[in-house]
Design a protein around this motif. Structure first.
Motif, PDB file in Angstrom:
ATOM      1  N   ASN A   1       4.824   0.663   7.822  1.00  0.00           N
ATOM      2  CA  ASN A   1       3.607   1.393   7.441  1.00  0.00           C
ATOM      3  C   ASN A   1       2.776   0.597   6.456  1.00  0.00           C
ATOM      4  O   ASN A   1       3.296  -0.066   5.561  1.00  0.00           O
ATOM      5  N   HIS A   2       1.495   0.647   6.647  1.00  0.00           N
ATOM      6  CA  HIS A   2       0.557   0.068   5.686  1.00  0.00           C
ATOM      7  C   HIS A   2      -0.768   0.783   5.850  1.00  0.00           C
ATOM      8  O   HIS A   2      -0.970   1.515   6.834  1.00  0.00           O
ATOM      9  N   LEU A   3      -1.684   0.554   4.912  1.00  0.00           N
ATOM     10  CA  LEU A   3      -3.013   1.161   5.020  1.00  0.00           C
ATOM     11  C   LEU A   3      -3.736   0.577   6.242  1.00  0.00           C
ATOM     12  O   LEU A   3      -3.461  -0.562   6.640  1.00  0.00           O
TER      13      LEU A   3
ATOM     14  N   GLY B   1      -1.841   4.009   8.010  1.00  0.00           N
ATOM     15  CA  GLY B   1      -2.178   5.265   7.343  1.00  0.00           C
ATOM     16  C   GLY B   1      -1.624   5.262   5.938  1.00  0.00           C
ATOM     17  O   GLY B   1      -0.815   4.405   5.576  1.00  0.00           O
ATOM     18  N   SER B   2      -2.064   6.225   5.137  1.00  0.00           N
ATOM     19  CA  SER B   2      -1.572   6.299   3.766  1.00  0.00           C
ATOM     20  C   SER B   2      -0.273   7.095   3.719  1.00  0.00           C
ATOM     21  O   SER B   2      -0.173   8.162   4.333  1.00  0.00           O
ATOM     22  N   PHE B   3       0.688   6.592   2.955  1.00  0.00           N
ATOM     23  CA  PHE B   3       1.928   7.354   2.811  1.00  0.00           C
ATOM     24  C   PHE B   3       1.723   8.587   1.939  1.00  0.00           C
ATOM     25  O   PHE B   3       2.618   9.391   1.785  1.00  0.00           O
ATOM     26  N   TYR B   4       0.535   8.734   1.342  1.00  0.00           N
ATOM     27  CA  TYR B   4       0.229   9.977   0.635  1.00  0.00           C
ATOM     28  C   TYR B   4      -0.356  10.959   1.638  1.00  0.00           C
ATOM     29  O   TYR B   4      -1.513  11.379   1.561  1.00  0.00           O
TER      30      TYR B   4
ATOM     31  N   SER C   1       9.313   0.226  -0.679  1.00  0.00           N
ATOM     32  CA  SER C   1       9.632  -0.849  -1.613  1.00  0.00           C
ATOM     33  C   SER C   1       8.400  -1.255  -2.422  1.00  0.00           C
ATOM     34  O   SER C   1       7.409  -1.747  -1.858  1.00  0.00           O
ATOM     35  N   TYR C   2       8.438  -1.009  -3.684  1.00  0.00           N
ATOM     36  CA  TYR C   2       7.372  -1.404  -4.623  1.00  0.00           C
ATOM     37  C   TYR C   2       5.979  -0.995  -4.155  1.00  0.00           C
ATOM     38  O   TYR C   2       5.023  -1.765  -4.298  1.00  0.00           O
ATOM     39  N   ALA C   3       5.851   0.175  -3.589  1.00  0.00           N
ATOM     40  CA  ALA C   3       4.541   0.607  -3.102  1.00  0.00           C
ATOM     41  C   ALA C   3       4.048   1.863  -3.822  1.00  0.00           C
ATOM     42  O   ALA C   3       2.846   2.076  -3.944  1.00  0.00           O
TER      43      ALA C   3
ATOM     44  N   TRP D   1       1.292   2.172  -6.485  1.00  0.00           N
ATOM     45  CA  TRP D   1      -0.128   2.299  -6.151  1.00  0.00           C
ATOM     46  C   TRP D   1      -0.428   3.770  -5.914  1.00  0.00           C
ATOM     47  O   TRP D   1      -0.107   4.298  -4.859  1.00  0.00           O
TER      48      TRP D   1
HETATM   49  C1  LIG Z   1       3.584  -4.492  -3.906  1.00  0.00           C
HETATM   50  S1  LIG Z   1       3.356  -4.343  -2.168  1.00  0.00           S
HETATM   51  C2  LIG Z   1       5.023  -4.249  -1.628  1.00  0.00           C
HETATM   52  C3  LIG Z   1       5.194  -4.823  -0.280  1.00  0.00           C
HETATM   53  C4  LIG Z   1       6.605  -4.755   0.315  1.00  0.00           C
HETATM   54  N1  LIG Z   1       6.976  -3.375   0.593  1.00  0.00           N
HETATM   55  C5  LIG Z   1       7.629  -5.433  -0.557  1.00  0.00           C
HETATM   56  O1  LIG Z   1       8.540  -4.773  -1.066  1.00  0.00           O
HETATM   57  O2  LIG Z   1       7.513  -6.629  -0.745  1.00  0.00           O
HETATM   58  C6  LIG Z   1       2.759  -2.660  -1.988  1.00  0.00           C
HETATM   59  C7  LIG Z   1       1.991  -2.483  -0.683  1.00  0.00           C
HETATM   60  O3  LIG Z   1       1.735  -1.079  -0.462  1.00  0.00           O
HETATM   61  C8  LIG Z   1       0.432  -0.949   0.102  1.00  0.00           C
HETATM   62  N2  LIG Z   1      -0.053   0.396  -0.179  1.00  0.00           N
HETATM   63  C9  LIG Z   1      -0.614   0.845  -1.335  1.00  0.00           C
HETATM   64  N3  LIG Z   1      -0.925   2.154  -1.234  1.00  0.00           N
HETATM   65  C10 LIG Z   1      -0.557   2.532   0.024  1.00  0.00           C
HETATM   66  C11 LIG Z   1      -0.620   3.770   0.716  1.00  0.00           C
HETATM   67  N4  LIG Z   1      -1.129   4.858   0.135  1.00  0.00           N
HETATM   68  N5  LIG Z   1      -0.148   3.828   1.984  1.00  0.00           N
HETATM   69  C12 LIG Z   1       0.374   2.722   2.583  1.00  0.00           C
HETATM   70  N6  LIG Z   1       0.468   1.507   1.966  1.00  0.00           N
HETATM   71  C13 LIG Z   1      -0.002   1.421   0.701  1.00  0.00           C
HETATM   72  C14 LIG Z   1      -0.353  -2.022  -0.627  1.00  0.00           C
HETATM   73  O4  LIG Z   1      -1.530  -2.361   0.074  1.00  0.00           O
HETATM   74  C15 LIG Z   1       0.647  -3.172  -0.704  1.00  0.00           C
HETATM   75  O5  LIG Z   1       0.546  -4.021   0.397  1.00  0.00           O
END
Ligand SMILES: C[S@@+](CC[C@H](N)C(=O)[O-])C[C@H]1O[C@@H](n2cnc3c(N)ncnc32)[C@H](O)[C@@H]1O
Length: 232
Positions: free
Chosen positions: A19-21, A56-59, A74-76, A79
């Motif tokens: 998943n990603h935006l 899509g947004s995970f929110y 992971s680390y997302a 945001w």
């Molecule tokens: C710091 S990176 C981490 C990437 C990877 N998961 C890792 O562990 O290396 C966070 C990612 O989450 C994405 N992101 C931020 N808000 C998001 C959302 N609401 N829905 C989906 N992805 C999102 C950001 O664009 C970014 O690419």
């Protein structure tokens, strides 16, 4: 794999949804898949694996009801969906002036607004995932921890932005810099726990804190000053 060998049964096929935006370049990921599948096959540790992506947004909801067995983020979650609004004083000044996220000089009002946004978003995340997970499904969430007692990278980025603003005299409106804030929030363990408990759908199996220098994977043999010098 070992478990299935012991059971004398073939490994199950796996389907993974990335998943990603929507603005993300998914094509790069897709192009890397043939090589990844080949590597998996050579390693022989997993059964057939099928990877797809969900923009899509995970929110919010991403998947049908009861369709996931396991969620990994992971680390997302650092945001948040948006930087809190209302950071302007009655005199029209930025309440978090000179900073672009929570910093040592941020007021308690700024910290409180960031926390509120985090709580709201994290709750939506949990609510969405509980619908999507099958009963008994689980999640592993990794996120950056509290920045309150540490220096945050965004504090330094903010300082640098202020320097650049001074150097570019007149090119950027001061108000724009003063009111700019990143949608970044690193919660404390307690804040994470509180939201999960208040939301009520999930139970904890474990909650662990790892302490890590943000650039520990680089130059580990150098002292702080030498490390800083490599980023100039
Ligand atoms: C710091 S990176 C981490 C990437 C990877 N998961 C890792 O562990 O290396 C966070 C990612 O989450 C994405 N992101 C931020 N808000 C998001 C959302 N609401 N829905 C989906 N992805 C999102 C950001 O664009 C970014 O690419």
């Amino acid at each position: 794999m070992q478990t299935f060998q012991k059971l004398n049964s073939p490994p199950p096929s796996l389907q993974a949804f990335l998943n990603h935006l929507p603005g993300n370049d998914f094509n790069t990921v897709f192009r890397s898949l043939p090589g990844f599948y080949k590597k998996l096959k050579e390693e022989g540790k997993l059964g057939p694996c099928f990877i797809t992506a969900t923009p899509g947004s995970f929110y919010g909801r991403l998947f049908p009801n009861n369709s996931l067995h396991f969620v990994h983020s992971s680390y997302a979650l650092i945001w948040i969906s948006e930087a809190p609004k209302g950071f302007i004083t009655e005199a029209g000044e930025g309440l978090n002036k000179k900073n672009i996220s929570i910093a040592k000089t941020s007021s308690s009002a700024v910290c409180a607004e960031y926390l509120e946004q985090f709580k709201k978003d994290f709750r939506v995340f949990l609510r969405s995932r509980i619908e999507e997970l099958v009963p008994g499904g689980s999640m592993v969430l990794k996120t950056m921890g509290s920045i309150k007692s540490h220096d945050s990278i965004w504090e330094f980025v903010g300082l640098k932005l202020n320097d650049m603003f001074d150097e570019l005299q007149g090119l950027i409106e001061e108000e724009k810099l003063d009111t700019f804030n990143t949608p970044y929030y690193a919660p404390t363990t307690k804040e994470v726990e509180d939201v999960i408990e208040a939301e009520g759908s999930f139970t904890f199996q474990s909650l662990e804190v790892f302490r890590n220098e943000w650039d520990s994977y680089l130059h580990s043999s150098l002292d702080k000053k030498a490390r800083a010098a490599t980023y100039r």
